[in-house]
Write a protein that holds these residues in place. Structure first.
Motif, mmCIF file in Angstrom:
data_model
loop_
_atom_site.group_PDB
_atom_site.id
_atom_site.type_symbol
_atom_site.label_atom_id
_atom_site.label_comp_id
_atom_site.label_asym_id
_atom_site.label_seq_id
_atom_site.Cartn_x
_atom_site.Cartn_y
_atom_site.Cartn_z
ATOM 1 N N GLY A 1 -15.716 25.347 31.750
ATOM 2 C CA GLY A 1 -17.008 25.197 32.407
ATOM 3 C C GLY A 1 -17.790 23.991 31.943
ATOM 4 O O GLY A 1 -18.975 23.862 32.250
ATOM 5 N N ARG A 2 -17.134 23.075 31.250
ATOM 6 C CA ARG A 2 -17.784 21.856 30.740
ATOM 7 C C ARG A 2 -17.503 20.720 31.718
ATOM 8 O O ARG A 2 -16.767 19.792 31.427
ATOM 9 C CB ARG A 2 -17.255 21.546 29.342
ATOM 10 N N PHE A 3 -18.133 20.784 32.883
ATOM 11 C CA PHE A 3 -17.765 19.919 33.990
ATOM 12 C C PHE A 3 -18.096 18.445 33.721
ATOM 13 O O PHE A 3 -17.305 17.568 34.072
ATOM 14 C CB PHE A 3 -18.445 20.390 35.275
ATOM 15 N N ASP A 4 -19.248 18.166 33.140
ATOM 16 C CA ASP A 4 -19.605 16.778 32.822
ATOM 17 C C ASP A 4 -18.580 16.161 31.878
ATOM 18 O O ASP A 4 -18.109 15.035 32.097
ATOM 19 C CB ASP A 4 -20.998 16.717 32.177
ATOM 20 N N GLU A 5 -18.260 16.882 30.812
ATOM 21 C CA GLU A 5 -17.308 16.374 29.828
ATOM 22 C C GLU A 5 -15.908 16.257 30.419
ATOM 23 O O GLU A 5 -15.175 15.312 30.094
ATOM 24 C CB GLU A 5 -17.283 17.290 28.608
ATOM 25 N N ALA A 6 -15.544 17.204 31.272
ATOM 26 C CA ALA A 6 -14.224 17.149 31.906
ATOM 27 C C ALA A 6 -14.080 15.894 32.753
ATOM 28 O O ALA A 6 -13.066 15.184 32.685
ATOM 29 C CB ALA A 6 -14.008 18.401 32.759
ATOM 30 N N LEU A 7 -15.106 15.608 33.548
ATOM 31 C CA LEU A 7 -15.060 14.428 34.412
ATOM 32 C C LEU A 7 -15.003 13.154 33.587
ATOM 33 O O LEU A 7 -14.203 12.248 33.875
ATOM 34 C CB LEU A 7 -16.283 14.405 35.334
ATOM 35 N N GLU A 8 -15.821 13.071 32.559
ATOM 36 C CA GLU A 8 -15.826 11.881 31.704
ATOM 37 C C GLU A 8 -14.462 11.678 31.051
ATOM 38 O O GLU A 8 -13.939 10.557 31.001
ATOM 39 C CB GLU A 8 -16.908 12.020 30.631
ATOM 40 N N LEU B 1 -11.472 12.774 32.075
ATOM 41 C CA LEU B 1 -10.453 12.413 33.058
ATOM 42 C C LEU B 1 -10.609 10.973 33.522
ATOM 43 O O LEU B 1 -9.614 10.250 33.700
ATOM 44 C CB LEU B 1 -10.528 13.359 34.257
ATOM 45 N N GLU B 2 -11.844 10.525 33.695
ATOM 46 C CA GLU B 2 -12.071 9.153 34.154
ATOM 47 C C GLU B 2 -11.685 8.148 33.080
ATOM 48 O O GLU B 2 -11.130 7.092 33.374
ATOM 49 C CB GLU B 2 -13.523 8.980 34.584
ATOM 50 N N ALA C 1 -2.543 14.097 26.234
ATOM 51 C CA ALA C 1 -3.533 14.879 25.501
ATOM 52 C C ALA C 1 -4.900 14.766 26.168
ATOM 53 O O ALA C 1 -5.620 15.763 26.312
ATOM 54 C CB ALA C 1 -3.610 14.411 24.050
ATOM 55 N N LYS C 2 -5.255 13.567 26.602
ATOM 56 C CA LYS C 2 -6.549 13.361 27.250
ATOM 57 C C LYS C 2 -6.620 14.096 28.592
ATOM 58 O O LYS C 2 -7.642 14.710 28.921
ATOM 59 C CB LYS C 2 -6.792 11.869 27.459
ATOM 60 N N LEU C 3 -5.540 14.002 29.367
ATOM 61 C CA LEU C 3 -5.536 14.650 30.677
ATOM 62 C C LEU C 3 -5.598 16.169 30.540
ATOM 63 O O LEU C 3 -6.331 16.841 31.274
ATOM 64 C CB LEU C 3 -4.288 14.236 31.459
#
Length: 216
Positions: free
Chosen positions: A79-86, A88-89, A67-69
């Protein structure tokens, strides 16, 4: 064209229905089905539907890795790149997709934007701000004509990015610099958004508004 749209919609519905039936036959859980549906929708760029499936998964099992991935992937397409990276990490993703998200985030994080009813144009160099109004005008006109001819228009606001260098455009496109230079690629429609290189970055410029509508 309407017949074609009806056939495509029927095929998608049949695929999802067959997947659901297969779940019942083979004992696949409801959580598995939510994931499969979300993944299918995202592959079809039906991002709002993918978001619904992800939210259902997170509500049922907020700590589930899948679900997280998937949430991270959907955020990227939103287009929510900051949130996407956070996301995934935190999920422990250290793969190539996470690297692409980070590269995209780093290159676009200082971009400015201007929006119309159906498009939002982003640029990083102040010298490219002059392109925004003309880009929005061309895209809105193209959208109107294509909607009349095809009987369809994408939902939501389409994200459009103008990159000030070929290197930045290449980095977010997943193409290599050699591939871009060899093919002459100057624009892409990928990851649920439009991307072009600024005409300033080319020797003689190019018909960049035509390119935007071509990619659209």
């Amino acid at each position: 064209m309407r017949i074609l749209k009806t056939v495509i919609a029927a095929l998608v519905a049949a695929t999802l229905a067959t997947t659901a039936l297969g779940g019942e036959i083979y004992g696949i859980s409801a959580e598995d089905m939510d994931f499969y549906r979300g993944d299918i929708y995202l592959r079809q760029w039906q991002v709002s539907k993918a978001r619904i499936e992800v939210d259902k998964m997170l509500e049922k099992s907020p700590d589930e890795l899948r679900a997280k991935l998937l949430d991270g992937r959907v955020k990227f397409f939103e287009g929510r790149f900051d949130e996407a990276l956070e996301t995934l990490e935190k999920a422990g993703d250290r793969g190539t997709f996470r690297d692409l998200v980070k590269t995209t985030r780093d290159i676009t994080r200082k971009m400015m934007s201007r929006a119309s009813d159906n498009f939002e144009v982003y640029w990083d160099s102040p010298r490219d701000e002059v392109l925004a109004g003309a880009a929005l005008e061309a895209l809105e006109a193209g959208r109107t004509i294509l909607a009349e001819k095809l009987g369809f228009a994408p939902e939501g606001v389409v994200r459009v990015e103008i990159y000030s260098s070929v290197e930045d455009f290449t980095a977010v496109s997943t193409l290599t610099l050699e591939e871009v230079e060899t093919s002459g690629t100057i624009g892409l429609c990928k990851f649920n958004r439009l991307m072009i290189t600024s005409p300033r970055a080319t020797l003689w410029g190019y018909r960049w508004r035509d390119t935007l509508n071509h990619e659209y």
